[in-house]
Design a protein around this motif. Structure first.
Motif, PDB file in Angstrom:
ATOM      1  N   PHE A 172       0.820  -1.207   0.000  1.00 54.23           N
ATOM      2  CA  PHE A 172       0.000   0.000   0.000  1.00 54.23           C
ATOM      3  C   PHE A 172       0.854   1.257   0.000  1.00 54.23           C
ATOM      4  O   PHE A 172       0.411   2.318  -0.444  1.00 54.23           O
ATOM      5  CB  PHE A 172      -0.922   0.006   1.236  1.00 54.23           C
ATOM      6  N   SER A 173       2.081   1.183   0.473  1.00 51.79           N
ATOM      7  CA  SER A 173       2.959   2.346   0.521  1.00 51.79           C
ATOM      8  C   SER A 173       3.811   2.483  -0.734  1.00 51.79           C
ATOM      9  O   SER A 173       4.050   3.593  -1.199  1.00 51.79           O
ATOM     10  CB  SER A 173       3.859   2.255   1.757  1.00 51.79           C
ATOM     11  N   ARG A 174       4.269   1.364  -1.269  1.00 49.65           N
ATOM     12  CA  ARG A 174       5.273   1.422  -2.348  1.00 49.65           C
ATOM     13  C   ARG A 174       4.737   1.037  -3.719  1.00 49.65           C
ATOM     14  O   ARG A 174       5.331   1.392  -4.740  1.00 49.65           O
ATOM     15  CB  ARG A 174       6.422   0.484  -1.996  1.00 49.65           C
ATOM     16  N   MET A 175       3.651   0.340  -3.817  1.00 51.16           N
ATOM     17  CA  MET A 175       3.178  -0.182  -5.099  1.00 51.16           C
ATOM     18  C   MET A 175       1.843   0.439  -5.475  1.00 51.16           C
ATOM     19  O   MET A 175       1.094   0.897  -4.612  1.00 51.16           O
ATOM     20  CB  MET A 175       3.037  -1.711  -5.037  1.00 51.16           C
ATOM     21  N   LYS A 176       1.596   0.409  -6.753  1.00 47.97           N
ATOM     22  CA  LYS A 176       0.328   0.911  -7.275  1.00 47.97           C
ATOM     23  C   LYS A 176      -0.417  -0.253  -7.922  1.00 47.97           C
ATOM     24  O   LYS A 176       0.138  -0.963  -8.750  1.00 47.97           O
ATOM     25  CB  LYS A 176       0.566   2.015  -8.307  1.00 47.97           C
ATOM     26  N   PHE A 177      -1.679  -0.426  -7.513  1.00 52.03           N
ATOM     27  CA  PHE A 177      -2.483  -1.529  -8.037  1.00 52.03           C
ATOM     28  C   PHE A 177      -3.952  -1.139  -7.916  1.00 52.03           C
ATOM     29  O   PHE A 177      -4.317  -0.206  -7.192  1.00 52.03           O
ATOM     30  CB  PHE A 177      -2.196  -2.835  -7.297  1.00 52.03           C
ATOM     31  N   VAL A 178      -4.775  -1.861  -8.645  1.00 51.79           N
ATOM     32  CA  VAL A 178      -6.214  -1.576  -8.655  1.00 51.79           C
ATOM     33  C   VAL A 178      -6.797  -1.868  -7.260  1.00 51.79           C
ATOM     34  O   VAL A 178      -6.560  -2.926  -6.694  1.00 51.79           O
ATOM     35  CB  VAL A 178      -6.931  -2.447  -9.711  1.00 51.79           C
ATOM     36  N   GLY A 179      -7.557  -0.906  -6.737  1.00 55.75           N
ATOM     37  CA  GLY A 179      -8.189  -1.075  -5.425  1.00 55.75           C
ATOM     38  C   GLY A 179      -7.324  -0.622  -4.269  1.00 55.75           C
ATOM     39  O   GLY A 179      -7.693  -0.805  -3.108  1.00 55.75           O
ATOM     40  N   ARG A 180      -6.162  -0.033  -4.563  1.00 54.81           N
ATOM     41  CA  ARG A 180      -5.253   0.384  -3.484  1.00 54.81           C
ATOM     42  C   ARG A 180      -5.913   1.425  -2.582  1.00 54.81           C
ATOM     43  O   ARG A 180      -5.938   1.287  -1.334  1.00 54.81           O
ATOM     44  CB  ARG A 180      -3.973   0.943  -4.085  1.00 54.81           C
ATOM     45  N   SER A 181      -6.478   2.471  -3.197  1.00 55.61           N
ATOM     46  CA  SER A 181      -7.079   3.553  -2.410  1.00 55.61           C
ATOM     47  C   SER A 181      -8.330   3.069  -1.674  1.00 55.61           C
ATOM     48  O   SER A 181      -8.500   3.312  -0.478  1.00 55.61           O
ATOM     49  CB  SER A 181      -7.424   4.731  -3.320  1.00 55.61           C
ATOM     50  N   SER A 182      -9.199   2.355  -2.393  1.00 50.54           N
ATOM     51  CA  SER A 182     -10.428   1.875  -1.754  1.00 50.54           C
ATOM     52  C   SER A 182     -10.116   0.832  -0.691  1.00 50.54           C
ATOM     53  O   SER A 182     -10.830   0.728   0.318  1.00 50.54           O
ATOM     54  CB  SER A 182     -11.372   1.283  -2.810  1.00 50.54           C
ATOM     55  N   LEU A 227      -7.529   0.853   1.329  1.00 51.26           N
ATOM     56  CA  LEU A 227      -7.143   1.578   2.546  1.00 51.26           C
ATOM     57  C   LEU A 227      -8.371   2.100   3.280  1.00 51.26           C
ATOM     58  O   LEU A 227      -8.448   2.024   4.515  1.00 51.26           O
ATOM     59  CB  LEU A 227      -6.213   2.732   2.177  1.00 51.26           C
ATOM     60  N   TYR A 228      -9.314   2.636   2.523  1.00 53.12           N
ATOM     61  CA  TYR A 228     -10.534   3.131   3.173  1.00 53.12           C
ATOM     62  C   TYR A 228     -11.350   1.983   3.779  1.00 53.12           C
ATOM     63  O   TYR A 228     -11.984   2.137   4.831  1.00 53.12           O
ATOM     64  CB  TYR A 228     -11.373   3.922   2.167  1.00 53.12           C
ATOM     65  N   PHE A 229     -11.334   0.848   3.068  1.00 53.41           N
ATOM     66  CA  PHE A 229     -12.049  -0.314   3.609  1.00 53.41           C
ATOM     67  C   PHE A 229     -11.452  -0.735   4.960  1.00 53.41           C
ATOM     68  O   PHE A 229     -12.181  -1.060   5.900  1.00 53.41           O
ATOM     69  CB  PHE A 229     -11.982  -1.468   2.610  1.00 53.41           C
ATOM     70  N   LEU A 230     -10.127  -0.717   5.035  1.00 54.15           N
ATOM     71  CA  LEU A 230      -9.468  -1.050   6.294  1.00 54.15           C
ATOM     72  C   LEU A 230      -9.865  -0.072   7.402  1.00 54.15           C
ATOM     73  O   LEU A 230     -10.066  -0.454   8.557  1.00 54.15           O
ATOM     74  CB  LEU A 230      -7.946  -1.046   6.122  1.00 54.15           C
ATOM     75  N   MET A 231      -9.962   1.200   7.013  1.00 55.57           N
ATOM     76  CA  MET A 231     -10.352   2.209   7.998  1.00 55.57           C
ATOM     77  C   MET A 231     -11.772   1.965   8.494  1.00 55.57           C
ATOM     78  O   MET A 231     -12.059   2.069   9.702  1.00 55.57           O
ATOM     79  CB  MET A 231     -10.244   3.608   7.382  1.00 55.57           C
ATOM     80  N   ILE A 232     -12.660   1.625   7.568  1.00 50.70           N
ATOM     81  CA  ILE A 232     -14.061   1.383   7.941  1.00 50.70           C
ATOM     82  C   ILE A 232     -14.159   0.160   8.854  1.00 50.70           C
ATOM     83  O   ILE A 232     -14.888   0.158   9.850  1.00 50.70           O
ATOM     84  CB  ILE A 232     -14.931   1.214   6.681  1.00 50.70           C
TER      85      ILE A 232
END
Length: 868
Positions: A681-691, A693-698
């Motif tokens: 999540f910090s170093r790589m870019k992939f589909v669903g990365r941003s969502s 992180l928010y899912f983890l927060m929720i």
């Protein structure tokens, strides 16, 4: 040059000191409670000097006490429990070791008892050689400074108030009568010393007759006078006691006469107020009496109602189960055309009895239903509904019985007719009760409602009078207070004269304290321990008496136990051979030993505990050289109690190990999972990365306890296939705790973002793989956040209670937090000493972990990269 202004930070410093005290106080209390010997919840002292480390040793070493050794001997001799796998030789060796420990306890107890007795002898020796006179001086000084000064102040205030009202107290002879009484009492004590009474009970009864207030001589005449009919001195002393009693009666009469005179003068000066207050008092007293009487009647009626309810319910239990059968039979008969059938009345036998019962039901049921319809409790109930149906059934049967009887042989009617006959006969046992019960119920309820209405009216009247009296009292409070104080004036005078008289011995000191604590002067209620100095000698005597009783009983207990030990030792080989191999024969010597402890040690423990408590309190008001001996006695008595106390042992060290294991494994697995999961999540870019992180927060917004039902079901399922992660296992608990990783992933991700990418890019240019850069560069630089997450996860898991309580059922699998709760569930009270000691021991692993990892927590983030 600019002038430097000096600021005053006094208030800030005071606030900081206050906050520090508030913050540190719980810790200070926990530490002090963990080493105190008395019950923290019931001690009048916030902190105590009665200290011990036994709470810690009981948790860590768990040295067996006398009753535990007895239990272990029983287990060893019968090869049960932890000794079930012992060989004969091992059992013999273990039994001998247990016997050695038991005999050592017995010898230590005897030595301690002897040492305590010598310390008591030392205290009495010092008391009889000078300390008694010093103590009497202190007692008289204390009475003069506290009681005499207080009574003089009261009298001065009352007289000053009387002058303001122009009120003069009537003359009285209280001073003369009181002083004559006290002088005669002192002379009587001198006469007592010449009697040379040897019987201890007679001595105590004589002292009580001399000094107790009010003076009573009946028991003295029975226990002393009649037992010494030929002793002329005793008989003369009895006459003097009667004279003392008459003198006190004169004193009481003078007090009452003076009060009567004061009341007369108060009526002259404050006639309106006094009359009005008496009216209020009489009205309220009369109302209270009426309310009390009516409450008694109401309670009696409520009990009657409860009894009738039970009887009605019992009737219902007979009728309701048969209702469906009766209604079904009735429906069949009702639908048959009876118009063309010739009536035929039964002449005798059970059919004739059936007809009589039907007629009786038809007559009584409507009356019962009518009565029940007035009962609010049953108005919409099942019983009334059933009875209404029965009333209809039996009215129809009564009107058509002869026709139904004539047609009873028909196929349609016969089963119903027979069913109704049998059921009616079965229910008839309660028929006579129906109407009587309902009538009694209605009558009783009517009386209850009437009394309740009267009570409500009386209470309303009481409230009204109370409000009126409160207004009256508020308006005239000062005058009313003066009037009440004036009526106590004679009692204050007598109390003052008592406190003026010099106390010449410790009997007089003891009974002076009892007199002041009595209700002679109801306006004075001494605070607790106000007269502890005056009761010094009697307290010492009580402590020694209780110790002596406990010592004598303990000697008897030890003697009985020793005799059983000797029997067991002489036959130990035979006893252990008998039970070896699965035979379970009780050994009389061990059984008797245990019975002796159960039946005889209770009184010993009670006497020792009381002696310890009294001597401990006495040490706080004694001179240091005596106080030290008293504290030693208290400590020795506690040690005796402690070594003979039966305890419920807890596997505390196992709980502590379980918590360290669970918290440690959870912290390690959490760090491994979250450090690896956060890196992409910090170093790589992939589909669903941003969502993602928010899912983890929720997910993190919902506490893990919300998923406890699901987790419980998962663990229950997994336990069937993987027992080490099922319910009631530490593995299953670790699995449940691993659900709290989302927050830690955010921490790791945020920390990785602060590490420059250039460090990894340089390493990859030199040929390092992505995992190598993570393992060799990112993780070493992330030691501060690893330390923080490890500590936070360890602490949260170590102290977690709710999930552990749900998952774990076996005591041996408890974690520290769950086990700690058991100390708050003692048979009589929370075991505060063990609870606080366990709390402090449980803090050690967290402190060690924090101190070990603190250098990484406070270390700089870029320290490693600069060196690299």
């Amino acid at each position: 040059m600019a002038k430097i202004e000096k600021k005053n930070y006094l208030f800030t410093h005071i606030l900081i000191i206050f906050l520090i005290i508030i913050i540190l106080f719980p810790m200070i209390w926990v530490v002090s409670t963990s080493i105190r010997r008395d019950a923290a919840a019931f001690s009048p002292r916030l902190f105590s000097d009665r200290v011990t480390i036994n709470n810690y040793t009981d948790l860590i070493f768990q040295t067996p006490t006398v009753p535990e050794i007895m239990q272990d001997l029983n287990k060893v001799s019968t090869y049960i429990g932890e000794y079930s796998d012992f060989t004969y030789d091992e059992a013999v060796k273990e039994s001998k070791e247990k016997l050695t420990s038991l005999k050592s306890y017995l010898q230590t107890t005897e030595n301690n008892m002897k040492a305590i007795g010598e310390k008591f002898d030392f205290i009495y020796y010092e008391f009889n050689n000078g300390y008694d006179s010093e103590l009497l001086k202190e007692v008289n000084q204390y009475v003069e400074e506290n009681d005499l000064g207080m009574f003089n102040e009261m009298i001065s205030e009352i007289k000053s108030e009387a002058e303001n009202y122009g009120f003069n107290f009537p003359a009285n002879d209280l001073e003369q009568i009181t002083k004559e009484f006290l002088e005669y009492r002192d002379q009587l004590y001198s006469d007592y010393l010449e009697l040379n009474i040897e019987d201890e009970i007679q001595k105590q009864e004589t002292i009580k007759a001399i000094y107790d207030i009010p003076v009573r001589t009946t028991l003295w005449n029975i226990r002393v006078g009649r037992k010494n009919p030929d002793n002329e001195l005793v008989q003369q002393f009895g006459e003097k006691l009667n004279e003392l009693k008459n003198m006190y009666s004169n004193l009481e009469s003078e007090v009452e006469n003076t009060k009567t005179k004061i009341e007369g003068k108060l009526e002259e000066n404050f006639s309106g107020l006094l009359v009005r207050e008496n009216e209020f008092s009489n009205q309220l007293e009369s109302l209270e009496k009426q309310i009390s009487n009516l409450n008694g009647e109401k309670n009696a009626l409520n009990k009657t109602i409860d009894g009738l309810d039970n009887q009605i319910q019992a009737v219902g239990d007979i009728y309701i189960p048969e209702s469906n059968k009766i209604i079904a039979s009735y429906d069949i008969i009702k639908n048959i055309d009876l118009s063309n059938i010739e009536p035929q009345a039964p002449m005798f036998g059970d059919n004739a009895e059936f007809k009589d019962l039907v007629s009786e039901y038809a007559r009584k049921l409507p009356q019962f239903v009518e009565n029940m319809e007035t009962m609010e409790k049953y108005r919409d109930g099942t019983i009334l509904s059933v009875m209404r149906n029965f009333s209809e059934v039996y009215r129809y049967l009564d009107n058509n019985f002869d026709k139904i009887f004539a047609a009873r042989e028909e196929k349609q009617i016969l089963p119903s007719f027979e069913a109704l006959k049998n059921l009616t006969a079965k229910m008839a046992i309660s028929l006579d009760e129906l109407v009587i019960l309902s009538e009694r119920y209605n009558k009783t309820m009517s009386e209850l409602n009437k009394i309740s209405e009267e009570l409500n009216n009386l209470r309303s009247e009481q409230v009204s009078i109370n409000e009126e009296y409160k207004t009256f009292e508020t308006k005239n409070r000062k005058t009313l207070n003066f009037m009440n104080q004036s009526l106590s004036y004679p009692n204050i005078l007598v109390s003052k004269y008592f406190s003026e008289s010099e106390i010449e011995n410790f009997y007089e000191s003891e009974y002076y304290a009892k007199f002041m604590e009595s209700d002679f002067f109801k306006g004075f209620t001494p605070e607790r321990n106000r007269y502890s100095l005056l009761l010094w000698k009697s307290s010492l005597d009580e402590s020694y008496e209780k110790f002596t009783m406990g010592r004598n009983d303990m000697d008897d207990v030890i003697s009985k136990i020793r005799s059983n030990i000797e029997v067991f030792e002489n036959n130990i080989d035979d006893y252990l051979r008998i039970n070896y191999g699965g035979n379970l024969s009780s050994i009389p010597a061990l059984t008797d030993m245990r019975d002796v402890y159960i039946s005889d040690f209770g009184p010993v423990n009670a006497n020792i505990a009381r002696s310890s408590r009294v001597i401990s309190d006495l040490s706080y008001i004694s001179d240091s050289y005596l106080a030290d001996s008293m504290k030693e006695i208290d400590k020795d008595l506690y040690e005796i109690q402690h070594s003979w106390e039966e305890r419920i042992r807890k596997p505390f060290l196992r709980w502590l190990f379980n918590s360290i294991l669970v918290a440690g494994m959870t912290a390690i697995i959490t760090v491994i999972i979250t450090s690896l999961a956060a890196y992409p999540f910090s170093r790589m870019k992939f589909v669903g990365r941003s969502s993602g992180l928010y899912f983890l927060m929720i997910v993190q917004m919902f506490p893990i306890v919300m998923f406890m039902v699901a987790i419980y079901g998962i663990l229950n399922f997994l336990g069937d296939y993987l027992p080490f992660i099922g319910l009631d296992t530490l593995g299953g608990l670790i699995f449940a705790y691993l659900g709290n990783v989302a927050y830690n992933m955010w921490l790791f991700k945020g920390y990785y973002d602060t590490i420059p990418d250039s460090l990894e890019e340089s390493a990859m240019i030199d040929g390092a793989t992505r995992f190598q850069t993570f393992w060799l560069i990112v993780l070493p630089l992330s030691l501060p956040i690893i330390s923080v997450i490890t500590i936070l996860t360890f602490m949260n898991t170590f102290n977690e209670f709710v999930i552990a309580k749900i998952v774990l059922q076996s005591e041996v699998n408890y974690t520290y937090a769950v086990g700690l709760q058991t100390f708050s569930q003692g048979p009589f009270e929370t075991q505060w000493g063990l609870f606080t000691a366990a709390s402090l021991i449980g803090a050690i692993p967290m402190v060690i972990l924090f101190l070990t990892m603190q250098k990484w927590i406070i270390g700089g983030l870029t320290q490693g990269s600069v060196k690299g």
